[in-house]
Each structure stands twice: as C-alpha cells, then as structure tokens.
Write a protein that holds these residues in place. Structure first.
Motif, PDB file in Angstrom:
ATOM      1  N   LEU A 306       0.827  -1.206   0.000  1.00 44.84           N
ATOM      2  CA  LEU A 306       0.000   0.000   0.000  1.00 44.84           C
ATOM      3  C   LEU A 306       0.862   1.257   0.000  1.00 44.84           C
ATOM      4  CD1 LEU A 306      -2.854   1.035  -0.120  1.00 44.84           C
ATOM      5  CD2 LEU A 306      -2.962   0.972   2.377  1.00 44.84           C
ATOM      6  N   LEU A 307       1.955   1.228   0.764  1.00 39.31           N
ATOM      7  CA  LEU A 307       2.864   2.386   0.766  1.00 39.31           C
ATOM      8  C   LEU A 307       3.340   2.673  -0.658  1.00 39.31           C
ATOM      9  CD1 LEU A 307       4.736   4.478   2.193  1.00 39.31           C
ATOM     10  CD2 LEU A 307       6.454   2.678   2.307  1.00 39.31           C
ATOM     11  N   GLN A 308       3.762   1.618  -1.351  1.00 39.42           N
ATOM     12  CA  GLN A 308       4.272   1.819  -2.712  1.00 39.42           C
ATOM     13  C   GLN A 308       3.169   2.290  -3.661  1.00 39.42           C
ATOM     14  OE1 GLN A 308       7.496   1.899  -3.278  1.00 39.42           O
ATOM     15  NE2 GLN A 308       7.676   1.413  -1.102  1.00 39.42           N
ATOM     16  N   VAL A 310       0.625   4.103  -2.827  1.00 40.17           N
ATOM     17  CA  VAL A 310       0.342   5.516  -2.532  1.00 40.17           C
ATOM     18  C   VAL A 310       1.374   6.404  -3.232  1.00 40.17           C
ATOM     19  CG1 VAL A 310       0.505   7.232  -0.668  1.00 40.17           C
ATOM     20  CG2 VAL A 310      -0.898   5.179  -0.362  1.00 40.17           C
ATOM     21  N   VAL A 311       2.645   6.035  -3.125  1.00 35.47           N
ATOM     22  CA  VAL A 311       3.689   6.860  -3.760  1.00 35.47           C
ATOM     23  C   VAL A 311       3.496   6.846  -5.280  1.00 35.47           C
ATOM     24  CG1 VAL A 311       6.171   7.149  -4.112  1.00 35.47           C
ATOM     25  CG2 VAL A 311       5.316   6.429  -1.859  1.00 35.47           C
ATOM     26  N   LYS A 312       3.174   5.688  -5.811  1.00 36.91           N
ATOM     27  CA  LYS A 312       2.994   5.577  -7.268  1.00 36.91           C
ATOM     28  C   LYS A 312       1.822   6.436  -7.739  1.00 36.91           C
ATOM     29  CE  LYS A 312       3.233   2.166 -10.886  1.00 36.91           C
ATOM     30  NZ  LYS A 312       3.379   0.788 -11.296  1.00 36.91           N
ATOM     31  N   GLU A 313       0.745   6.392  -6.952  1.00 38.52           N
ATOM     32  CA  GLU A 313      -0.434   7.183  -7.335  1.00 38.52           C
ATOM     33  C   GLU A 313      -0.125   8.682  -7.202  1.00 38.52           C
ATOM     34  OE1 GLU A 313      -2.852   6.319  -9.011  1.00 38.52           O
ATOM     35  OE2 GLU A 313      -4.763   7.107  -8.358  1.00 38.52           O
ATOM     36  N   ALA A 314       0.665   9.059  -6.193  1.00 39.63           N
ATOM     37  CA  ALA A 314       1.066  10.478  -6.067  1.00 39.63           C
ATOM     38  C   ALA A 314       1.932  10.883  -7.257  1.00 39.63           C
ATOM     39  CB  ALA A 314       1.814  10.698  -4.756  1.00 39.63           C
ATOM     40  N   LEU A 315       2.831   9.989  -7.675  1.00 44.60           N
ATOM     41  CA  LEU A 315       3.689  10.297  -8.835  1.00 44.60           C
ATOM     42  C   LEU A 315       2.878  10.334 -10.136  1.00 44.60           C
ATOM     43  CD1 LEU A 315       6.802   8.083  -7.984  1.00 44.60           C
ATOM     44  CD2 LEU A 315       6.818  10.569  -8.195  1.00 44.60           C
ATOM     45  N   ARG A 316       1.779   9.589 -10.166  1.00 41.48           N
ATOM     46  CA  ARG A 316       0.916   9.648 -11.364  1.00 41.48           C
ATOM     47  C   ARG A 316       0.163  10.980 -11.399  1.00 41.48           C
ATOM     48  NH1 ARG A 316      -4.239   9.209 -12.921  1.00 41.48           N
ATOM     49  NH2 ARG A 316      -5.044   8.788 -10.821  1.00 41.48           N
ATOM     50  N   LEU A 317      -0.449  11.330 -10.281  1.00 45.90           N
ATOM     51  CA  LEU A 317      -1.272  12.551 -10.267  1.00 45.90           C
ATOM     52  C   LEU A 317      -0.425  13.817 -10.318  1.00 45.90           C
ATOM     53  CD1 LEU A 317      -3.945  11.521  -7.619  1.00 45.90           C
ATOM     54  CD2 LEU A 317      -4.388  12.055 -10.024  1.00 45.90           C
ATOM     55  N   TYR A 318       0.726  13.795  -9.657  1.00 42.64           N
ATOM     56  CA  TYR A 318       1.559  14.989  -9.556  1.00 42.64           C
ATOM     57  C   TYR A 318       3.010  14.651  -9.916  1.00 42.64           C
ATOM     58  CZ  TYR A 318      -2.460  16.655  -6.866  1.00 42.64           C
ATOM     59  OH  TYR A 318      -3.726  17.006  -6.465  1.00 42.64           O
ATOM     60  N   PRO A 319       3.282  14.327 -11.172  1.00 39.46           N
ATOM     61  CA  PRO A 319       4.671  13.978 -11.516  1.00 39.46           C
ATOM     62  C   PRO A 319       5.581  15.187 -11.305  1.00 39.46           C
ATOM     63  CG  PRO A 319       3.331  14.255 -13.502  1.00 39.46           C
ATOM     64  CD  PRO A 319       2.386  14.331 -12.341  1.00 39.46           C
ATOM     65  N   PRO A 362      -9.462   9.403 -13.714  1.00 35.12           N
ATOM     66  CA  PRO A 362      -8.045   9.768 -13.795  1.00 35.12           C
ATOM     67  C   PRO A 362      -7.613  10.831 -12.808  1.00 35.12           C
ATOM     68  CG  PRO A 362      -9.247  10.697 -15.662  1.00 35.12           C
ATOM     69  CD  PRO A 362     -10.194   9.777 -14.943  1.00 35.12           C
ATOM     70  N   ASN A 363      -8.541  11.671 -12.357  1.00 36.18           N
ATOM     71  CA  ASN A 363      -8.141  12.745 -11.434  1.00 36.18           C
ATOM     72  C   ASN A 363      -8.314  12.353  -9.970  1.00 36.18           C
ATOM     73  OD1 ASN A 363      -7.490  14.467 -13.571  1.00 36.18           O
ATOM     74  ND2 ASN A 363      -9.666  14.926 -13.850  1.00 36.18           N
ATOM     75  N   GLU A 364      -8.744  11.115  -9.744  1.00 40.39           N
ATOM     76  CA  GLU A 364      -8.951  10.704  -8.348  1.00 40.39           C
ATOM     77  C   GLU A 364      -7.763   9.923  -7.816  1.00 40.39           C
ATOM     78  OE1 GLU A 364     -12.671   8.704  -7.710  1.00 40.39           O
ATOM     79  OE2 GLU A 364     -13.725  10.328  -8.775  1.00 40.39           O
ATOM     80  N   PHE A 365      -7.548  10.099  -6.509  1.00 40.31           N
ATOM     81  CA  PHE A 365      -6.477   9.379  -5.805  1.00 40.31           C
ATOM     82  C   PHE A 365      -7.006   7.993  -5.441  1.00 40.31           C
ATOM     83  CE2 PHE A 365      -4.494   8.594  -1.482  1.00 40.31           C
ATOM     84  CZ  PHE A 365      -3.220   8.303  -1.949  1.00 40.31           C
ATOM     85  N   ARG A 366      -6.553   6.993  -6.187  1.00 39.29           N
ATOM     86  CA  ARG A 366      -6.998   5.623  -5.935  1.00 39.29           C
ATOM     87  C   ARG A 366      -5.788   4.698  -5.920  1.00 39.29           C
ATOM     88  NH1 ARG A 366     -12.262   4.383  -9.687  1.00 39.29           N
ATOM     89  NH2 ARG A 366     -13.606   6.023  -8.857  1.00 39.29           N
ATOM     90  N   PRO A 367      -5.017   4.703  -4.846  1.00 37.57           N
ATOM     91  CA  PRO A 367      -3.813   3.862  -4.827  1.00 37.57           C
ATOM     92  C   PRO A 367      -4.105   2.387  -5.063  1.00 37.57           C
ATOM     93  CG  PRO A 367      -4.255   4.811  -2.640  1.00 37.57           C
ATOM     94  CD  PRO A 367      -5.178   5.469  -3.590  1.00 37.57           C
ATOM     95  N   GLN A 368      -5.326   1.981  -4.662  1.00 38.23           N
ATOM     96  CA  GLN A 368      -5.659   0.565  -4.788  1.00 38.23           C
ATOM     97  C   GLN A 368      -5.586   0.096  -6.250  1.00 38.23           C
ATOM     98  OE1 GLN A 368      -6.111  -0.836  -1.811  1.00 38.23           O
ATOM     99  NE2 GLN A 368      -6.259  -2.893  -2.690  1.00 38.23           N
ATOM    100  N   ARG A 369      -5.698   1.047  -7.193  1.00 37.25           N
ATOM    101  CA  ARG A 369      -5.647   0.640  -8.609  1.00 37.25           C
ATOM    102  C   ARG A 369      -4.329  -0.067  -8.931  1.00 37.25           C
ATOM    103  NH1 ARG A 369      -7.112   4.893 -12.075  1.00 37.25           N
ATOM    104  NH2 ARG A 369      -7.308   6.595 -10.596  1.00 37.25           N
ATOM    105  N   ILE A 371      -2.769  -2.000  -6.960  1.00 35.96           N
ATOM    106  CA  ILE A 371      -2.739  -3.321  -6.318  1.00 35.96           C
ATOM    107  C   ILE A 371      -3.708  -4.255  -7.044  1.00 35.96           C
ATOM    108  CG2 ILE A 371      -3.213  -4.563  -4.155  1.00 35.96           C
ATOM    109  CD1 ILE A 371      -2.336  -1.936  -2.702  1.00 35.96           C
ATOM    110  N   ASP A 372      -4.922  -3.762  -7.281  1.00 35.31           N
ATOM    111  CA  ASP A 372      -5.952  -4.632  -7.893  1.00 35.31           C
ATOM    112  C   ASP A 372      -5.825  -4.725  -9.405  1.00 35.31           C
ATOM    113  OD1 ASP A 372      -6.927  -4.785  -5.369  1.00 35.31           O
ATOM    114  OD2 ASP A 372      -8.533  -3.308  -5.673  1.00 35.31           O
ATOM    115  N   ASP A 373      -5.487  -3.602 -10.050  1.00 40.25           N
ATOM    116  CA  ASP A 373      -5.601  -3.541 -11.517  1.00 40.25           C
ATOM    117  C   ASP A 373      -4.292  -3.197 -12.216  1.00 40.25           C
ATOM    118  OD1 ASP A 373      -8.347  -3.842 -11.340  1.00 40.25           O
ATOM    119  OD2 ASP A 373      -8.648  -1.680 -11.055  1.00 40.25           O
TER     120      ASP A 373
END
Ligand code: HEM
Length: 446
Positions: A306-308, A310-319, A362-369, A371-373
């Motif tokens: 989950l930590l990873q 979250v960081v990945k989703e932050a890097l996606r939304l705000y590179p 695409p504009n939502e913070f969904r870190p679970q994506r 993990i699941d997808d």
C-alpha cells in the motif's frame, strides 16, 4: 503529410508563449484536448506538443536516437554545463556508464543510513509543532541527503538555505525561457533576469566551494565509495580527461539540482493525499508499523504494497518532472506527421498520466488501482522517471528516499489538512504544492 492541428488562441508574433509563461500547467492540459499530437507556436516558430502515452514512449525509447534534448535543456546549460543530464551522444554514454553503479541496489544500500538519519532528525524537529509547512522541510531533507550520500559532504544550514532560496528561481527561469523565443527574453535587463543570473552565480560558487572541500577530504573520512571517487579515480584515460575540475563541478550541480528539485515534491504530494484520505493514511500506518527504515536491508520497504501504491499514485497525479521536451536531429515521423530536423517537441507527463482513455477516474487518488488492476495500465502511461537511455538514473535512490521519509512520518504523526483545504499544484519547474501547511498530531508509540 500535413502539419499537426494548431492549438487555438495563438497571439500573432508571440504565439502561445504568453499562455505558457502565465500558466504552463493549464495551457498544456487544455492543449492536450486538441489532439494527441498538436502544434503550438513559440514566437513565429512551430513546435509540437505530445499528449498521448504511446507517442511519448516512441520518442523516449524506440526513436530516442532521433532526438536531442532540445530548447529547455539548452537554457539549463548556464547552470549545469555539460553534466550528465544535458550531455549528448558518446559523452553522455560514457558518463552514464561510469556513474550507473553508484545508483544500483548495492550502492543505494550504502546511502540508507544517511536517508534514515536525516529523515529521523526532520520528524523529531516537529515534536513541539502542531502545524508544519511541509515542502521546505522535504526540500532541506532531499538536499542534504543527495550531497551527503553522493559526495560525502554534510552541508551547513546556511548552504542548504541558499539552495532552497536560489534553486527554484533558476529552475523556474529555465522553464520559462524554454517557452520563449530564443534570446529575446535574455536581452532585456529585467529584475527577473538579474535574479536568475545572480541565483546561478550563487549556486555555482557554492558548488565550487563544496567540491573543493570534498576533494580535500581524506579517504578514511568517508563511509563508502561515493560518486566523487568514481569521477576522479577512473583508470580509463578518456574518462579521466572528460572529468576535469570543470566537469566535476557540472556533475556536482547536476546532482544537487536533480536530487533537490524532485523528491521533495513526491514526498509532499504523498503526504497531502494521505492528509486528504485519512482512511488510507490509517491503512498505510498499519502496514508500516514496526518497520525499521534504518535497517541495512531496507529494500523490503519497496515490498510494502500500500505504501508503494500511494507513492505511485502520487507520482501519477503529480509527476514532479511534469513537462519536458526533445528536438529532432533528423527528419522523423511521429503520429503520422513528418517532423523536419530541428522540430521542438514538448510533452506533458501530467496530461499523459491523467488520460481518461487509460485511467478510470483519472483525477482521483486511488492507490488501490496499483494493487488490484496494475496489469490493466500500459507501462507507457506511467513515466514520472522518463524511459529509455535517458531515464532517471536516481529512480531507485528516489523510491527508497521517499519511502523512508513517509514511513518515519507515519510512525510518529497523524497528518491532516485544515477543513476544506485544497492545494493547487504550481508548475515552478517541478510540480510543487505551493503552500502545504499540514496539521500534525503526535502519536503515542504503537
Ligand atoms: C521523484 C524523484 C525524481 C523524479 C520524478 C525524477 C525524474 C527524472 C526524469 C523524468 C528524468 C529524465 C529526463 C529526460 O528524459 O529528459 C530524470 C533524469 C535524471 N535524474 Fe531524476 N528524478 C527524480 C529523482 C532523482 C534523484 C534523487 C537523482 C539523483 C540522486 C536524480 C538524478 C537524475 C539524473 C542525473 C538524470 C539524468 C540522467 C541521464 O540523462 O542519463 N533524479 N529524472
């Protein structure tokens, strides 16, 4: 083949330069809606804008040798000289090959102690505060870490503050100059121009002094072989000639810039998103509870899902490196259009990573994506560290540094935003949160 469609609202004489100058993020995001490959005008000259992940990947990987780094990077030369970020061709290849081992896993393990020590000192210093302005804290952290790990040099408080004050002026100046007609802007003695060149002088002078100090150190005073050892002790005659004192300064400034301008943004956006999503913050806190981020096998941190995510989703939304460019060095075909030699191509990683044809919500913070997808998303649509022969040499370094900082923060504090607080991104070179005051609640140890 005709030309790519022109993005609307070009002003005669200056083209889209004013829009880019005023709000580059807004302009690039709006322009992305014109076409996957569109045309913009910088002054009287045409440039291209790529907003599609497959075309971007084509530029960076299979067609990489058809492009050089182009206009934005040329503007950075006054600061970075011919450091590895700006170098081209064989010289780049030799420098990159020389440095690469310092960024592979075994070497990064040598840096963990410093990453952990600085980030622990940072979170300890917040103990008596209820609200902390986070971005400057992370900027200091990243600056100290990159110079201590790669150049075995502990920067003084004054030196760190000088970097924090002057570096953003340089980076924003380079970014703006990249979108203006060549030379036009530089010839006008504005206050902004004077500040830009003064900041470059200050930083180069600082770099010069720190390089001298480092070169004067004895071997025994260092805990590990560092990047300076690699640059100065090579047996290869060509590489030794390449890395004279001037080039060593260029490389020092390159790593100071690349290390201090990127990771703070990634840590800050991760914290912001966790502050906005307390339920996810709590889940990450459970995951990292008891994790020893000072241990020598900290690479286990990269397996905390989950930590990873979250960081990945932050890097996606705000590179942090949200827009870049290249320039064709031979006639090239891209997206069905013929691009003559010398065509400047800009691309927005920010737009590509928010493409609704690729990412749902695409504009939502969904870190679970992640993990699941994760398999659903093409790897060409996630490029915060670039790709191909010019990808980020510090990617692994950065993941570890960011992860250690977040673990240390979440183990001690609960983060929350003020009610209703939103933080619009500011494209100041790197994509940074303008003001990010975060409320902290100290946790009793669990
Ligand atoms: C979240 C953190 C970071 C991000 C998002 C990031 C992003 C990038 C990107 C996108 C590039 C490619 C530029 C291009 O294609 O033109 C790049 C190159 C580079 N990065 Fe990073 N970076 C990060 C952290 C770091 C760190 C910590 C270091 C050093 C310790 C570093 C050193 C470099 C260098 C030297 C290059 C040039 C590599 C070459 O051209 O061979 N970066 N970075």
């Amino acid at each position: 083949m005709s030309k790519p469609p022109l993005v609307p609202f070009a002003t005669p004489g200056i083209g889209h330069a004013l829009h880019i100058w005023q709000n580059p993020l807004k302009f690039f995001s709006a322009a992305a809606r014109t076409a996957p490959l569109s045309r913009i005008k910088i002054g009287w000259k045409d440039a291209c804008l790529v907003s599609n992940h497959e075309l971007l990947y084509q530029i960076l990987v299979p067609d990489a040798k058809k492009y050089d780094k182009g206009i934005q990077y040329e503007r950075a030369r006054a600061m970075l000289g011919n450091g590895v970020l700006l170098a081209e061709g064989d010289f780049h290849f030799r420098q990159r090959r020389l440095m690469q081992p310092m960024f592979n896993k075994p070497s990064v393990n040598d840096y963990i102690n410093a990453m952990h020590t600085y980030s622990t000192a940072m979170v300890d210093s917040w103990a008596d505060r209820d609200v902390v302005e986070l971005y400057p804290e992370f900027y200091r952290l990243a600056t100290q870490v990159v110079i201590d790990t790669l150049f075995s040099t502990k920067m003084s408080h004054q030196d760190v503050e000088l970097v924090r004050r002057q570096m953003p002026i340089v980076i924003a100046g380079i970014e703006k100059r990249g979108a203006l007609p060549p030379k036009l802007f530089d010839t006008i003695p504005t206050r902004e121009n004077r500040a830009f060149y003064a900041a470059i002088s200050d930083l180069r002078r600082l770099g010069d002094r720190l390089v001298d100090e480092r070169l004067g150190m004895s071997r025994g005073s260092r805990s590990h072989t560092d990047l300076m050892d690699v640059l100065t002790e090579t047996d290869d005659a060509v590489t030794r000639r390449d890395n004279d004192r001037a080039q060593i300064l260029n490389e020092f400034l390159t790593f100071l810039t690349a290390g201090s301008e990127t990771t703070p943004s990634a840590i800050a956006w991760s914290c912001y998103l966790l502050g906005r999503h307390p339920e996810i913050q709590e889940q990450v806190r459970d995951e990292v509870a008891g994790f020893d981020s000072g241990s020598s096998d900290v690479t286990a941190i990269l397996k905390l899902p989950l930590l990873q995510a979250v960081v990945k989703e932050a890097l996606r939304l705000y590179p942090p490196v949200w827009a870049l460019g290249r320039r064709t060095i031979q006639p090239t075909v891209l997206g069905g259009y013929a691009l003559p030699t010398g065509t400047q191509v800009f691309y927005s990683v920010y737009s590509v990573q928010r493409d609704r044809d690729v990412y749902d919500a695409p504009n939502e913070f969904r870190p679970q994506r992640w993990i699941d997808d994760a398999k659903k998303y093409p790897r060409t649509a996630f490029l915060p560290f670039g790709a191909g022969i010019r990808n980020c040499i510090g990617e692994h370094f950065a993941w570890i540094e960011i992860s250690i900082a977040i673990v240390n923060i979440l183990q001690r504090y609960e983060l929350s935003l003020q009610p209703g607080q939103t933080v619009p991104p500011a494209a100041m070179g790197a994509l940074v949160p303008g003001n990010l005051p975060m409320r902290l609640r100290r946790l009793v140890s669990r």
